[in-house]
Design a protein around this motif. Structure first.
Motif, PDB file in Angstrom:
ATOM      1  N   PRO A  63       1.024  -1.108   0.176  1.00  0.00           N
ATOM      2  CA  PRO A  63      -0.173  -0.182  -0.057  1.00  0.00           C
ATOM      3  C   PRO A  63       0.961   1.309  -0.057  1.00  0.00           C
ATOM      4  O   PRO A  63       0.576   2.281  -0.676  1.00  0.00           O
ATOM      5  CB  PRO A  63      -0.728  -0.130   1.178  1.00  0.00           C
ATOM      6  N   MET A  64       1.930   1.208   0.710  1.00  0.00           N
ATOM      7  CA  MET A  64       2.845   2.476   0.716  1.00  0.00           C
ATOM      8  C   MET A  64       3.293   2.727  -0.900  1.00  0.00           C
ATOM      9  O   MET A  64       3.326   4.091  -1.126  1.00  0.00           O
ATOM     10  CB  MET A  64       3.994   2.061   1.408  1.00  0.00           C
ATOM     11  N   PHE A  65       3.523   1.893  -1.639  1.00  0.00           N
ATOM     12  CA  PHE A  65       4.220   2.165  -2.906  1.00  0.00           C
ATOM     13  C   PHE A  65       2.982   2.371  -3.766  1.00  0.00           C
ATOM     14  O   PHE A  65       3.046   3.312  -4.790  1.00  0.00           O
ATOM     15  CB  PHE A  65       4.848   0.853  -3.498  1.00  0.00           C
ATOM     16  N   GLY A  66       1.765   1.947  -3.366  1.00  0.00           N
ATOM     17  CA  GLY A  66       0.515   2.283  -4.098  1.00  0.00           C
ATOM     18  C   GLY A  66       0.149   3.742  -4.163  1.00  0.00           C
ATOM     19  O   GLY A  66      -0.122   4.595  -4.759  1.00  0.00           O
ATOM     20  N   TYR A  67       0.552   4.244  -2.731  1.00  0.00           N
ATOM     21  CA  TYR A  67       0.313   5.650  -2.500  1.00  0.00           C
ATOM     22  C   TYR A  67       1.442   6.609  -3.302  1.00  0.00           C
ATOM     23  O   TYR A  67       1.281   7.690  -3.572  1.00  0.00           O
ATOM     24  CB  TYR A  67       0.693   6.010  -1.060  1.00  0.00           C
TER      25      TYR A  67
END
Length: 235
Positions: free
Chosen positions: A135-139
């Motif tokens: 999710p961090m890399f999605g953000y």
């Protein structure tokens, strides 16, 4: 003309040697092999974030990267793809790993192909890569390879109770590397400089419409800024 791909591996292991570095080396080796099958050349740079811990902390506090860390940031900017591997503690990646991404301009990751890996003592932490790291890399708007690779101590042969993943680590690593190679060959991450700001360019232009042409252009973050004098003058 032979294509050259630049891979940057970011490994956040806290010891030497570390299982995190072992997984990183496997991922970079297989990714380079997958990209090289069609004759392409591959340049691999591996960065041990542990060696930049003080620089990362100072940058987070001052917002000015040291000369050493600035070189790492330039490697990120120039890389065609990133291989990022972190150890998992409790419910998420190590603080060192997360702090590095907090200290770096998030625009660097936009559209960047990324292959994720994580390590931990047992497979009980395996879901952390999907609920805390991906999710961090999605953000950050990075392009994450579909297959992420988690490795417990058992996957490196340190287990005798059958706790290793049913699918051998080598198989998972090769699959993830093949996916990254497909992404790069498809041109993911190749964004023309003049179109890099296309997502906010029109909004920024509209926000500053009517202002003097000699006025300095605002950063996108402040494109909708309205001077206090204008606000006070409204009914």
């Amino acid at each position: 003309m032979t294509r050259t791909y630049r891979l940057l591996a970011l490994t956040a292991g806290l010891s030497t040697p570390s299982s995190t570095r072992m997984l990183t080396d496997q991922l970079t080796r297989e990714s380079a092999a997958a990209l090289g099958r069609d004759g392409a050349e591959v340049e691999v740079t591996t960065v041990e974030l542990r060696e930049y811990a003080h620089d990362i902390t100072d940058t987070l506090l001052t917002r000015f990267p040291s000369e050493r860390l600035a070189r790492v940031i330039e490697h990120v900017r120039a890389a065609d793809a990133i291989i990022a591997v972190a150890p998992v503690f409790n419910v998420g990646p190590s603080g060192l790993f997360k702090t590095f991404f907090d200290a770096v301009d998030m625009e660097l990751w936009k559209g960047k192909p990324v292959l994720l890996g994580a390590t931990a003592g047992t497979a009980r932490h395996s879901l952390a890569i999907d609920y805390a790291i991906r999710p961090m890399f999605g953000y950050l708007k990075a392009e994450v390879a579909p297959t992420v690779v988690f490795a417990a101590s058992a996957d490196f042969g340190a287990d005798t109770e059958g706790q290793a993943d049913q699918q051998p680590l080598t198989v998972r690593v090769r699959r993830a590397a093949a996916e990254l190679a497909v992404m790069l060959r498809a041109g993911l991450g190749e964004v023309a400089p003049e179109t890099a700001d296309a997502d906010y360019g029109s909004d920024a232009s509209n926000a500053v419409a009517g202002r003097s042409s000699s006025a300095p252009m605002l950063d996108p973050e402040f494109a909708d800024f309205v001077p206090m004098g204008t606000l006070l003058g409204r009914d």
